[in-house]
Scaffold this active site. Structure first.
Site, PDB file in Angstrom:
ATOM      1  N   ASP A 227       0.880  -1.159   0.000  1.00 42.11           N
ATOM      2  CA  ASP A 227       0.000   0.000   0.000  1.00 42.11           C
ATOM      3  C   ASP A 227       0.925   1.218   0.000  1.00 42.11           C
ATOM      4  O   ASP A 227       2.108   1.127   0.349  1.00 42.11           O
ATOM      5  CB  ASP A 227      -0.946   0.006   1.206  1.00 42.11           C
ATOM      6  CG  ASP A 227      -2.113   0.978   0.988  1.00 42.11           C
ATOM      7  OD1 ASP A 227      -2.042   1.793   0.038  1.00 42.11           O
ATOM      8  OD2 ASP A 227      -3.096   0.925   1.746  1.00 42.11           O
TER       9      ASP A 227
HETATM   10  C1  BGC Z   1      -4.809   3.599   0.165  1.00 46.28           C
HETATM   11  C2  BGC Z   1      -4.950   2.638  -1.002  1.00 46.28           C
HETATM   12  C3  BGC Z   1      -4.714   3.372  -2.294  1.00 46.28           C
HETATM   13  C4  BGC Z   1      -3.346   4.018  -2.254  1.00 46.28           C
HETATM   14  C5  BGC Z   1      -3.026   4.803  -3.505  1.00 46.28           C
HETATM   15  C6  BGC Z   1      -3.513   4.375   0.120  1.00 46.28           C
HETATM   16  O1  BGC Z   1      -3.509   5.394   1.076  1.00 46.28           O
HETATM   17  O2  BGC Z   1      -4.885   2.872   1.374  1.00 46.28           O
HETATM   18  O3  BGC Z   1      -6.208   2.033  -0.996  1.00 46.28           O
HETATM   19  O4  BGC Z   1      -4.842   2.498  -3.377  1.00 46.28           O
HETATM   20  O5  BGC Z   1      -3.294   4.931  -1.151  1.00 46.28           O
HETATM   21  O6  BGC Z   1      -3.804   5.931  -3.600  1.00 46.28           O
END
Ligand code: BGC
Length: 746
Positions: A227
């Protein structure tokens, strides 16, 4: 084409294991390795071309905002999930996106999770079936999906460091199955690890999670992506199977990987495995087609949104009739709340307002529409607004109030603290309901809100969740009966927050959140403990009625069954019905929920039409995860196969008996006396030996006092031996233990 990695230096290989910037991977032109774009997801494409961020702060290029997962979950319809997946895939092609981040299939453990709008359900089967349909359809269009957030990411509070402390049975039965189904059925291009720790170890370097479970048990062969910013220990991450760090780290962690190989903490083979998996992704590289079917996708967004609306209550008021004076109240009717805040935030190509759509439909039906805001999201004390709305409602035939939560109240990044609608909205609903001949409430919210304090005052409630950019039109279609509502709750609406099983342990304390309710999540708890709820999981009304008959369950030889039933539309409108099959059992050595959803399907029926449905339940539908054996076990016993209209209401059921797995557990001195005597071969041998060593008087005493055995049944053999005056010589026990090991476990 996949590049030959033997021509790459260690430094080049390490460089491929982190992104170039926020949304792209690195290219190595000489080796023919292209860069690819990964971006959010899941219910639309958030392609940023200027300032990049993962919190939805800066705008992105316009794209279609489809209904978020909270809505799709309530459709209980894999066709709806597939239509959204395919359309998002097509928009990804338009923007040159290779991997769309999502879907999120985390379980709604608490109604307070700020990101529940991005997740499907409190039930793993529903989440898995819908997620699988989404991923399959999306990937068929070309781009890949990134299944997220693996695993046990069920809250936003301290999401980047909290340890989700969850026992293995609960992980395997509740928090993993949606991931497992999607990995095995749909082969997502990547899996995204979550920010949090799972039982004390960060998901981003959790070998058990990323290699033992995901790859060895489920056969996932793609790369794991972090993530955004989830990397905790990069070197441990590579060893654990976390391949691609996003976003880029400016090269710092690439150097850590190189150093670790040089000083022997990582092998080059481990790096090569990760590189191979990341390189396989580059096959998804695409140039943007710029072909965005804006109108077509807006129409589709309206269609799927209408399938997701849940009619919770209806006392002869909906659908709205023509020729009526309708008072529309609430700012959400004009400026709809249709998506959640954070990384999934879409810059919608257009938005439908319910007021505009209702006005058009009312006009066609010789009715009139008047509007009053009624309350303000910014100024909660605006009493004048309430009075104006009440006066309008008094002169109308029906008042329709658009209530709900604002983005300030729920979003990625934080959790809610209560279930209530803002007090000024509750006051308004009560005042309008007292004045209007009929009152309908339409809700817009990403997570469940409480209906208490006003539910009984109103005639109908339509749960509109967050419906995407065409939600206003979809709500108008359902209110006027152009579409017959067919959504079902994917999440229980409790009477009180305190009734929720996670309440005492959400969102945790001192760095840990204990999932102490175990497998008793959502309806699994409410039904088992007999706790009353406002509306159960699976509930949803229609403008027509259905009848379920001729239920028959065929048991197949491998502990799987087929359930047959006839469903008839007994009303006078076409409609869709969700057939819900649950299994209830107390078989086995572990506590089972009262009933668990094991199969479902949505069918469409014309008035008076009957259809036969046949649903197969595989052996997993009857199994629990055995922590001693480390595998799924179907215990021998009786199982009720139940057709339900929701998790609390059984329409018809049939008991079946399954032979199950013959489990013979190895005996040790730590096994209880009860285990020893119950063992199919050792037990009788032990009994024979015991009887032989007893005097006649002792034998008679034992027969007269069977409770004596009960008293010692739970004693480990080791402790029991101390009381037996050497009646069981160590060699005899040793050979009995060997005998228990010889028994083949079927
Ligand atoms: C979120 C993800 C997301 C990623 C990219 C993170 O903060 O938890 O779900 O895909 O950011 O934006």
């Amino acid at each position: 084409m996949t590049a030959d990695i033997s021509s790459l230096t260690l430094e080049q290989k390490a460089s491929l294991l982190s992104g170039k910037d926020f949304w792209t991977t690195k290219s190595i032109d000489d080796a023919g390795i292209p860069s690819i774009v990964l971006t959010d997801g899941p219910h639309g494409i958030r392609r940023q071309d200027a300032e990049s961020d993962n919190l939805g702060i800066n705008d992105s290029l316009p794209s279609t905002c489809f209904p978020p997962a909270v809505a799709v979950g309530s459709s209980w319809d894999s066709d709806v999930a597939a239509k959204v997946g395919a359309a998002v895939g097509r928009e990804a092609l338009a923007f040159g996106v290779s991997v769309v981040l999502g879907p999120g299939v985390n379980i709604k453990r608490s109604p307070l999770c700020g990101r529940n709008f991005e997740y499907y359900s409190e039930d793993p089967l529903l989440s898995g079936v819908l997620g699988s349909a989404h991923v399959t359809a999306l990937q068929e269009t070309g781009p890949g999906a990134s299944l997220k957030h693996f695993a046990a990411n069920n809250q936003e509070t301290e999401r980047m460091r909290i340890s989700a402390d969850v026992d293995e049975r609960t992980l395997r039965e509740i928090y993993f199955p949606a991931f497992e189904r999607i990995v095995t059925e749909a082969q997502p291009a990547t899996v995204m690890c979550s920010y949090n720790k799972v039982n004390g170890v960060y998901a981003s370097h959790n070998k058990w999670l990323l290699t033992d479970v995901l790859r060895s048990d489920w056969g996932f062969d793609g790369p794991v992506v972090s993530d955004w910013g989830a990397v905790s220990d990069r070197v441990a991450g590579v060893a654990a199977g976390m391949d691609l760090e996003m976003p880029g780290s400016g090269g710092g962690t690439d150097q850590q990987i190189v150093d670790a190989v040089r000083d022997g903490r990582l092998t080059e083979d481990q790096v090569d495995d990760a590189v191979r998996r990341v390189l396989a992704l580059t096959a998804l590289h695409r140039e943007a087609t710029d072909d965005l079917p804006v109108d077509q996708h807006h129409t589709l967004a309206r269609e799927v949104a209408a399938e997701s609306i849940v009619l919770l209550k209806n006392q002869a008021v909906l659908p709205l009739r023509g020729g009526q004076r309708i008072a529309i109240i609430g700012p959400f009717a004009v400026s709809p709340r249709f998506q959640g805040g954070g990384s999934s935030h879409i810059n919608a190509t257009r938005t439908d307002s319910a007021l505009g759509e209702l006005a058009a439909l009312a006009k066609d039906r010789n009715g009139t529409i008047d509007y009053a805001p009624g309350f303000s999201l910014e100024e909660p004390d605006a009493a004048l607004l309430k009075d104006e709305a009440v006066n309008l409602a008094r002169t109308a035939d029906t008042a329709v109030i658009f209530a709900g939560l604002s983005e300030r109240e729920e979003s990625e990044g934080f959790d809610r603290t209560g279930l209530e609608l803002p007090a000024n909205q509750v006051e308004l609903i009560r005042a309008v309901a007292a004045a209007a001949p009929k009152t309908v409430v339409v809700l817009s919210n990403g997570g469940v809100v409480s209906l208490e304090g006003w539910h009984d005052d109103v005639d109908a409630i339509l749960e509109g969740w967050l419906l995407g950019q065409a939600g206003g039109g979809a709500l108008a279609d359902v209110l006027f009966g152009i579409v017959n509502p067919s959504g079902r709750l994917a999440e229980t609406i409790p009477l009180r927050l305190e009734d929720n099983p996670s309440w005492l342990n959400f969102p945790g304390e001192q760095g840990h959140v204990r999932y102490s309710e175990g497998v008793f999540v959502g309806y699994r708890y409410y039904t088992t403990a007999g706790v009353k709820v406002r509306y159960p999981f699976g509930h949803g009304l229609s403008y027509t009625t259905f009848d379920t008959s001729n239920v028959e369950v065929d048991t197949l030889s491998d502990d799987s069954v087929t359930v047959h039933a006839t469903v008839t539309n007994t009303g006078d409108r076409p409609g869709k019905h969700v057939v819900q099959v649950y299994v209830a059992t107390t078989a086995g050595p572990v506590r089972r929920p009262l009933r668990e959803l094991r199969a479902f399907t949505k069918i469409s029926l014309a008035p008076g039409e009957s259809k036969q449905v046949a649903l197969t339940l595989g052996r997993r539908a009857f199994a629990y995860w055995d922590i001693e054996l480390g595998r799924w076990v179907v215990p021998a016993g009786t199982y009720a196969v139940q057709l339900c209209s929701d998790a609390s209401t059984v329409l018809a059921e049939q008991d079946i008996t399954l032979a199950g797995d013959s489990i013979i557990r190895e005996l040790t001195l730590d096994s209880t006396v009860g285990d020893w005597f119950a063992h199919p071969t050792v037990g009788p041998a032990l009994m024979a030996g015991l009887s032989a060593s007893m005097s006649e008087e002792q034998a008679q005493q034992a027969q007269e006092n069977p409770d004596q055995l009960k008293m010692v049944e739970s004693m480990p053999m080791q402790q029991f031996l101390a009381f037996t005056n050497g009646a069981f010589p160590p060699e005899a026990l040793q050979s009995l233990m060997e005998l228990s090991r010889k028994e083949p476990a079927a």
